[in-house]
Design an enzyme around this catalytic site. Structure first.
Site, PDB file in Angstrom:
ATOM      1  N   GLU A 136      -9.705  -5.065   9.661  1.00  0.00           N
ATOM      2  CA  GLU A 136      -8.451  -5.330  10.327  1.00  0.00           C
ATOM      3  C   GLU A 136      -8.107  -4.508  11.627  1.00  0.00           C
ATOM      4  OE1 GLU A 136      -3.615  -5.600   9.094  1.00  0.00           O
ATOM      5  OE2 GLU A 136      -5.140  -4.360   7.715  1.00  0.00           O
ATOM      6  N   TYR A 139       0.862  -1.050   0.113  1.00  0.00           N
ATOM      7  CA  TYR A 139       0.101   0.138  -0.072  1.00  0.00           C
ATOM      8  C   TYR A 139       0.848   1.219   0.155  1.00  0.00           C
ATOM      9  CZ  TYR A 139      -3.803  -3.139   1.696  1.00  0.00           C
ATOM     10  OH  TYR A 139      -4.720  -4.101   1.820  1.00  0.00           O
ATOM     11  N   SER A 140       1.605   1.467   1.048  1.00  0.00           N
ATOM     12  CA  SER A 140       2.304   2.704   1.101  1.00  0.00           C
ATOM     13  C   SER A 140       3.550   2.962   0.038  1.00  0.00           C
ATOM     14  CB  SER A 140       2.908   2.803   2.756  1.00  0.00           C
ATOM     15  OG  SER A 140       1.976   2.659   3.540  1.00  0.00           O
TER      16      SER A 140
END
Length: 738
Positions: free
Chosen positions: A590, A475-476
């Protein structure tokens, strides 16, 4: 005899609505302060509340127990109504002594109060002598129930407030009316024998009721502050759009959530007769005393000068909070009880929470399996590895895969067991207690079950279920950490494939078989998050370069470069440009469980720390007797309980079919920062020896404490930084302007 069923959650909600509506009509906020100064007004309100049946609470469990009493106390605090309905209700509940229907009874615990200034009283030959302080609404009461000492032991004496020898003197506190000193000089009374233990329980119940009333006051002031922040402008903007205000109010929301949940749980434990209800009550009172005053202060900060005027509603709630959380010994008494529990002569762990029949049974099943499959040399060999190598064990994952537990919560059509959230918590708890390595890919599996194609589900889910596949999350990026909408990694369609180019950073599970990779498939999308898509990318695909770095906590993460990486179009999860929806839903799920997972890590470390303290010395004396150590351990115990209750609350919502977006964010923020606070506090207790790392001569607890502190930083940052979570709580949970 068949026990009468306790009131339901729906009935409790109806009680809250009824009391709130009644007080809005009969004790309006505009006149609440002035009316509280008039004994006649207080008497009239008392009689009206009795007419609603509230003074009968506690006399019949089927009609209402401690949970119902706390609801009423909270609503009275919210309305700034001083009538101490909880006094007679608690006497009904604990002393089983029902007063006359038209009497207005106040309670004084005297020498059994735990506040050294509360005074005392004695009973002999049918008469009571003594001096008592901090008596609520004595000027409006008809009777006083006072704990007394007698030649035969403790007793409760019943006194007519109009009897000769009774002296009532107003004793304003924090600039507000309502408290009195009462002198008793040879006052005729009747006494009923009791025990010191029973009076201590009555004191605990009274303190818990006052914490609930303080929660009501703090909650009302907080609601007003949120509304004010949404309408007050400074510098041409609503002040609620300022990040400083948003984060302050988000913290207050989390604090109130913890206070309410711990109080409700303590009351429930009492009502069902749980042996550890006193520990839960002490945790709730400790937490209330340490957090509600902060909420009251920061509420005033939000209002600024306008909230400092007595004409405003906020000051009355500020005073109520401070008066109530200090009564009956306040935080000091609650912390002493917690310290006695965890650092006493007999080792005691955190009280187990009830996961329901299925959850409790499954907890034991998992524990037994782990004892058979994760003990002895197998676990010892694993622990001899470096920390970075201990996170995952493929043989253990495959063994766990044979149980089917990797698919605990999966629908049965995917091969799962369709177990509820509480059974999943039981599994997480026992895995953490056994210090077993993680297994499975829960977030990715959830994504595939909801958004995957049948072909993807058939191919990937069985691998995860068997413990044969692990996934990373890509993601990042360098310029898109928590702001995923700004990601630049691109996926461009080329026939039956997509070609991916870009960079991902801080990827922890880079060594897995697959990466769930977020990419931009529409560079011109507006808003930007509308142009994202997700792909399952095998990590052996040509064009992937992994450059690892050692983390501060001894693990590793990687910068992962994707250069002309080709994946088939059918590797896309979800719709084209629909990746944001997939991401948000998965991250919410999550966070709901990650908050619980973090707090269970802290709980396990807390129990290890307490076990060490019980056998350690400090300056030649038992460490468990040290006043500072006892205070810090008690504070941690209360905070851990708040985190556990947030975890349980999120599980309840998941089991109800909800996605607890804001509550999950609150749980994640609280638990992550609790892990940091735990590590810092533990080092304060242990000193320099606590900083020795694993393998160092003299390292305490195998160096786990200091290593956990270094690891805690990751939990505050990952899955969306806590600052981003606070913004989410403020804007989407509280409705503050952007």
């Amino acid at each position: 005899m068949t026990q009468q069923p306790l009131p339901s959650d729906e009935e409790r909600a109806m009680l809250r609505d009824s009391v709130r509506g009644f007080l809005a009509r009969h004790w309006p906020a505009a006149t609440a302060v002035a009316w509280a100064r008039e004994p006649g007004r207080v008497q009239a309100a008392w009689q009206q509340l009795a007419g609603q049946g509230l003074t009968a609470l506690g006399s019949d469990p089927g009609e209402g127990g401690l949970r119902e009493i706390l609801i009423v106390a909270e609503e009275l605090g919210r309305a700034a109504c001083p009538v101490p309905v909880h006094h007679v209700a608690l006497l009904n509940l604990a002393a089983r002594h029902a007063p006359e229907a038209d009497s207005r009874v106040v309670l004084a615990l005297g020498a059994f109060d735990a506040d050294p200034g509360a005074g005392s009283a004695t009973f002999a030959d049918g008469r009571v002598d003594g001096e008592l302080a901090f008596i609520e609404c004595a000027g409006s009461a008809t009777h006083l129930a006072v704990a007394v000492t007698t030649p035969d032991g403790p007793a409760l004496a019943w006194i007519d407030m109009a009897a000769p020898g009774v002296r009532i003197e107003a004793a304003p506190a924090m600039g507000t009316e309502g408290l009195y000193r009462v002198g008793l000089s040879a006052v005729a009374a009747t006494a009923v024998g009791t025990s010191e233990a029973a009076l201590q329980d009555l004191r605990t119940l009274a303190q818990l009721a006052l914490c609930a009333r303080a929660t009501g006051a703090a909650g009302r002031a907080f609601e007003m502050a949120v509304a004010y922040a949404g309408e007050r402008k400074q510098f041409g903007r609503f002040i609620g759009s300022f990040q400083a205000i948003q984060h302050k109010l988000a913290d207050n929301q989390i604090a109130l959530m913890g206070a309410r949940l711990t109080q409700a749980n303590a009351a429930r434990q009492h009502d069902i007769g749980a042996a550890d209800w006193r520990v839960f009550a002490a945790a709730a009172c400790s937490l209330a005393g340490s957090t509600l005053r902060q909420v009251a202060l920061e509420t005033q900060h939000t209002f600024g000068a306008i909230g400092y005027s007595e004409e405003h509603e906020a000051p009355r709630h500020f005073k109520r909070v401070h008066l109530d959380v200090l009564r009956h010994g306040g935080v000091r008494r609650a912390n002493e009880e917690l310290a006695d529990h965890f650092l006493g002569d007999e080792p005691k762990a955190l009280p187990r929470y009830d996961l329901g029949p299925q959850g409790n049974a499954f907890r034991e099943e998992v524990r037994a399996w782990l004892q058979a499959n994760w003990l002895g040399e197998r676990k010892a060999a694993h622990e001899r590895l470096d920390f970075a190598q201990r996170e995952y064990d493929r043989d253990f994952a495959r063994a766990l895969g044979q149980t089917g537990w990797i698919g605990l919560g999966w629908p049965k059509r995917f091969g799962g067991q369709a177990r509820g959230a509480f059974e999943q918590l039981a599994f997480i708890e026992e895995m953490e207690r056994a210090e077993a390595p993680r297994a499975g890919a829960p977030v990715q599996a959830a994504m595939l079950q909801v958004h995957g194609t049948p072909a993807q589900q058939d191919r990937y889910l069985p691998e995860i279920l068997r413990g044969e596949a692990i996934y990373g999350m890509g993601y990042s990026e360098p310029d898109a950490g928590s702001d995923l909408a700004s990601m630049r990694t691109r996926a461009v369609r080329d026939g039956d494939h997509y070609v991916i180019d870009g960079q991902k950073i801080w990827t922890t599970t880079y060594w897995g078989e697959y990466m769930l990779l977020a990419t931009r498939t529409d560079p011109d999308a507006s808003p930007p998050h509308a142009g994202l898509s997700l792909f399952i990318v095998p990590m052996d695909t040509p064009g992937i370069t992994v450059k690892t770095s050692t983390t501060m906590y001894g693990g590793s993460f990687a910068n992962v470069f994707y250069d002309n990486v080709r994946v088939p179009a059918e590797a896309m999860v979800g719709e084209l440009n629909g990746g944001w929806k997939v991401l948000v839903g998965a991250l919410a799920t999550e966070r709901g469980f990650i908050g619980g997972g973090i707090v269970l890590k802290v709980a396990h470390a807390f129990e290890l720390l307490c076990e060490h303290i019980r056998h350690a010395d400090l300056n030649g004396q038992p460490m468990r007797r040290d006043a500072l150590v006892r205070e810090r351990i008690a504070g941690l115990a209360a905070q851990i309980e708040a985190g556990r209750q947030m975890m349980m609350h999120c599980a309840e919502r998941v089991d109800a079919g909800e996605t607890p977006l804001h509550d999950a964010a609150a749980s994640k923020v609280y638990s992550g920062e609790l892990m940091e606070r735990f590590g810092e506090t533990a080092l304060d207790i242990l000193g320099m020896q606590g900083t020795l790392s694993e393998g160092s001569p003299g390292a305490l607890l195998r160096g786990r404490i200091e290593q956990n502190l270094r690891h805690s930083l990751m939990w505050v940052i990952s899955i969306g930084t806590n600052e981003i979570q606070r913004t989410l709580i403020a804007q989407r949970g509280l409705g503050l302007p952007r």
